[in-house]
Enzyme design. Sequence first.
Site, short mmCIF file in Angstrom:
data_model
loop_
_atom_site.label_atom_id
_atom_site.label_comp_id
_atom_site.label_asym_id
_atom_site.label_seq_id
_atom_site.Cartn_x
_atom_site.Cartn_y
_atom_site.Cartn_z
CG ASP A 139 -1.71 -1.41 1.50
OD1 ASP A 139 -2.19 -1.68 -0.19
OD2 ASP A 139 -2.89 -1.80 1.83
CE LYS A 144 2.43 -2.76 -4.83
NZ LYS A 144 2.28 -2.51 -3.34
N GLY A 145 0.28 2.11 -7.51
CA GLY A 145 -1.03 1.99 -8.35
C GLY A 145 -0.28 3.24 -8.93
CE LYS A 146 0.85 10.19 -7.55
NZ LYS A 146 0.49 11.70 -6.27
N GLY A 192 -5.15 -4.23 -4.07
CA GLY A 192 -5.36 -3.05 -4.08
C GLY A 192 -5.15 -1.80 -3.98
CG HIS A 193 -2.71 -2.05 -6.85
ND1 HIS A 193 -1.15 -2.60 -7.39
CD2 HIS A 193 -2.23 -2.40 -5.61
CE1 HIS A 193 -0.35 -3.65 -7.19
NE2 HIS A 193 -0.63 -3.47 -6.24
CB THR A 194 -5.67 3.28 -4.93
OG1 THR A 194 -6.36 2.85 -3.65
CG2 THR A 194 -7.44 4.28 -4.81
CB THR A 198 -6.69 -10.55 1.20
OG1 THR A 198 -5.57 -11.31 1.34
CG2 THR A 198 -5.72 -9.48 1.90
CD GLN A 247 0.48 -8.86 -2.75
OE1 GLN A 247 1.45 -9.77 -3.21
NE2 GLN A 247 -0.40 -8.47 -2.83
NE ARG A 293 -7.51 -6.44 6.42
CZ ARG A 293 -7.06 -7.06 6.33
NH1 ARG A 293 -6.19 -8.76 7.63
NH2 ARG A 293 -5.80 -7.87 5.80
NE ARG A 318 -4.20 0.77 4.21
CZ ARG A 318 -4.32 1.36 2.59
NH1 ARG A 318 -3.65 2.65 2.67
NH2 ARG A 318 -4.75 0.76 1.78
P1 GDP Z 1 -0.55 0.41 -3.78
O1 GDP Z 1 -1.06 -0.91 -3.36
O2 GDP Z 1 0.38 0.79 -3.83
O3 GDP Z 1 -0.76 0.70 -4.73
O4 GDP Z 1 -1.29 1.62 -2.57
P2 GDP Z 1 -3.22 1.85 -1.95
O5 GDP Z 1 -3.44 2.03 -3.22
O6 GDP Z 1 -3.13 0.06 -1.81
O7 GDP Z 1 -2.89 2.32 -0.77
C1 GDP Z 1 -2.28 4.35 -0.96
C2 GDP Z 1 -3.07 5.04 -1.19
O8 GDP Z 1 -2.33 6.77 -0.76
C3 GDP Z 1 -4.44 5.29 -2.55
O9 GDP Z 1 -5.73 5.08 -1.30
C4 GDP Z 1 -3.99 6.88 -3.09
O10 GDP Z 1 -4.17 6.98 -3.45
C5 GDP Z 1 -3.02 7.03 -1.94
N1 GDP Z 1 -1.99 7.87 -2.05
C6 GDP Z 1 -1.12 7.55 -3.23
N2 GDP Z 1 -0.29 8.84 -3.41
C7 GDP Z 1 -0.18 9.78 -2.43
C8 GDP Z 1 -0.06 10.56 -1.41
O11 GDP Z 1 1.18 11.29 -1.79
N3 GDP Z 1 -1.11 10.92 -1.33
C9 GDP Z 1 -2.09 11.40 -0.56
N4 GDP Z 1 -2.17 12.42 0.03
N5 GDP Z 1 -2.87 10.03 -0.72
C10 GDP Z 1 -2.02 9.57 -1.52
P1 IMO Z 2 -0.89 -4.13 -2.56
O1 IMO Z 2 -0.58 -4.92 -3.30
C1 IMO Z 2 -0.63 -4.72 2.34
C2 IMO Z 2 -1.02 -8.69 3.22
C3 IMO Z 2 -2.33 -9.26 4.29
C4 IMO Z 2 -1.40 -10.46 5.19
C5 IMO Z 2 -0.52 -10.59 4.56
C6 IMO Z 2 -0.84 -12.49 3.62
O2 IMO Z 2 -2.38 -3.12 -2.44
O3 IMO Z 2 0.62 -4.01 -1.31
P2 IMO Z 2 -2.58 -12.75 1.87
O4 IMO Z 2 -3.74 -12.34 1.24
O5 IMO Z 2 -1.40 -12.29 1.00
O6 IMO Z 2 -2.69 -14.42 2.67
O7 IMO Z 2 -2.13 -12.05 3.16
O8 IMO Z 2 -0.06 -10.42 3.55
N1 IMO Z 2 -1.41 -7.92 2.13
C7 IMO Z 2 -1.15 -7.04 2.05
N2 IMO Z 2 -0.99 -5.31 2.95
N3 IMO Z 2 -1.13 -4.63 0.65
C8 IMO Z 2 -1.23 -5.41 -0.14
O9 IMO Z 2 -1.39 -5.40 -1.73
C9 IMO Z 2 -1.29 -6.73 0.62
N4 IMO Z 2 -1.71 -8.18 0.04
C10 IMO Z 2 -1.65 -9.15 1.21
O10 IMO Z 2 -2.99 -8.36 5.09
O11 IMO Z 2 -0.72 -9.43 6.09
MG MG Z 3 -3.27 -1.52 -1.59
#
Ligand code: GDP
Ligand code: IMO
Ligand code: MG
Length: 426
Positions: free
Chosen positions: A13, A16-18, A40-42, A129, A223, A302, A304
């Site tokens: 989290d 990465k998606g951004k 979950g990539h936002t 998850t 991840q 959930r 974080r």
């Molecule tokens: P990923 O799994 O690595 O792609 O990350 P996630 O999407 O799970 O979580 C990153 C969260 O932070 C998302 O809600 C994004 O929209 C948000 N985000 C990303 N970069 C920034 C930033 O620089 N500032 C803020 N406030 N939010 C950000």
């Molecule tokens: P992105 O790509 C954050 C965590 C789960 C749990 C552990 C194992 O969005 O960064 P799993 O479902 O793989 O068996 O869970 O890994 N986990 C993540 N935490 N971002 C993720 O993906 C995750 N994918 C799995 O919360 O602790």
């Molecule tokens: Mg994520």
Amino acid sequence: MNVDLLLGLQWGDEGKGKIVDVLTPQYDIIARFQGGPNAGHTLEFEGIKHVLHTIPSGIFREGVLNLIGNGVVIDPVIFKGELAKLAPFNIDFKSRLLISKKAHLILPTHRILDAASEASKGKDKIGSTLKGIGPTYMDKTGRNGLRVGDIFSPNFRAKYDALVEKHKDMLKRYPEFEYNLDELEQPWLQAIEELKELKAVDSEQYLNDAMKAGKKVLAEGAQGTMLDIDFGTYPFVTSSNTVTAGTCTGLGVAPTKIGSVIGIFKAYCTRVGSGPFPTELENEVGEKIRKEGSEFGATTGRPRRCGWIDIPALKYAIMINGVTELSMMKADILSCFDKISVCTHYIIDGERYDYFPYDVNDVEITPVYEEVQGWNCDLTGLTSYEESPAELKAYVQYLEQKLEVPITVVSVGPDRTQTLNNKVLA
Ligand code: GDP
Ligand code: IMO
Ligand code: MG
């Protein structure tokens, strides 16, 4: 060198998606190499927020191909849902999305096994998850798995039934765990039919041919390094190699083809699920980061766990991945603090540790902090790194000195446009 990669250096989290979305115009192909819908990539642009689970984050850019590699595990039902959500954007998936025939399928019984196994662990649960990731990778390495290529075989149903029987036997180990397979099976089989409509290929061959023809590839990690099956905080990890090496096995790309390795981290630290987290703040500061940063899972919702940035863990991740440049995310979230703490090393059993040691589960880790000056002002409207406050620049330089890798991108908001290039160093 045709392949660059972007991967998370913390516990997922990181954003990465951004950044993949921001970088996509520089590439011809965006390829996911591991993980599955646990991710979950936002992405945010033009006022809309998108969350992708299986589909690579380059999908919104025209003229770029998105590829789901052999190292990914796919749940056809979740995948179908993702495609449906993108329907209003008129994306031609047949021409813009390729799936490896060697990618493994998540069966409904994998999800049930994941849930049954977690429930049986009680307080020792991983905090999965519950998307069936662990059981699917177990079947892959156990040589029982079903792959995307199998869905075109006349024997597919028989193979599926045989694996489900095996899983039902395994579920007998959890007699108290109730499940309803019928309710999951029909939608799954239906989704398999829809998966057949997409383009499944020998993706390693496709990618290598494309690279030979001069195409540039960005590999998108899921991840984070601290969740890697080998190098993360085992057993509180996911079931795939999230690190640079995972690109080679998850896409069929040779190590000699890899150019830049972009490591991405938050200006602080978060973790969702169980397991060690040395800099976790179980107090009002952690609460404030969670609230300001909207730190709630993109996949499960959930809350974080939140804490200060952890240099030993980042240095470890940089070393394992061979990171060549860094992106620092969510700097705007720290705007509410007068002072920012940075964990420079740990004390374990009275000894100083500058790196992330093996045994972090059963020992008490005391993080040692240095305090730096906060910037205390809104960063979200910044359009260039040069304009940013001196304290932010000092924080970036301080981290660069500790991490010995340049920070070339600083992110100050979730939108595509809220991304600053640190040109001084790029
Ligand atoms: P990923 O799994 O690595 O792609 O990350 P996630 O999407 O799970 O979580 C990153 C969260 O932070 C998302 O809600 C994004 O929209 C948000 N985000 C990303 N970069 C920034 C930033 O620089 N500032 C803020 N406030 N939010 C950000
Ligand atoms: P992105 O790509 C954050 C965590 C789960 C749990 C552990 C194992 O969005 O960064 P799993 O479902 O793989 O068996 O869970 O890994 N986990 C993540 N935490 N971002 C993720 O993906 C995750 N994918 C799995 O919360 O602790
Ligand atoms: Mg994520």
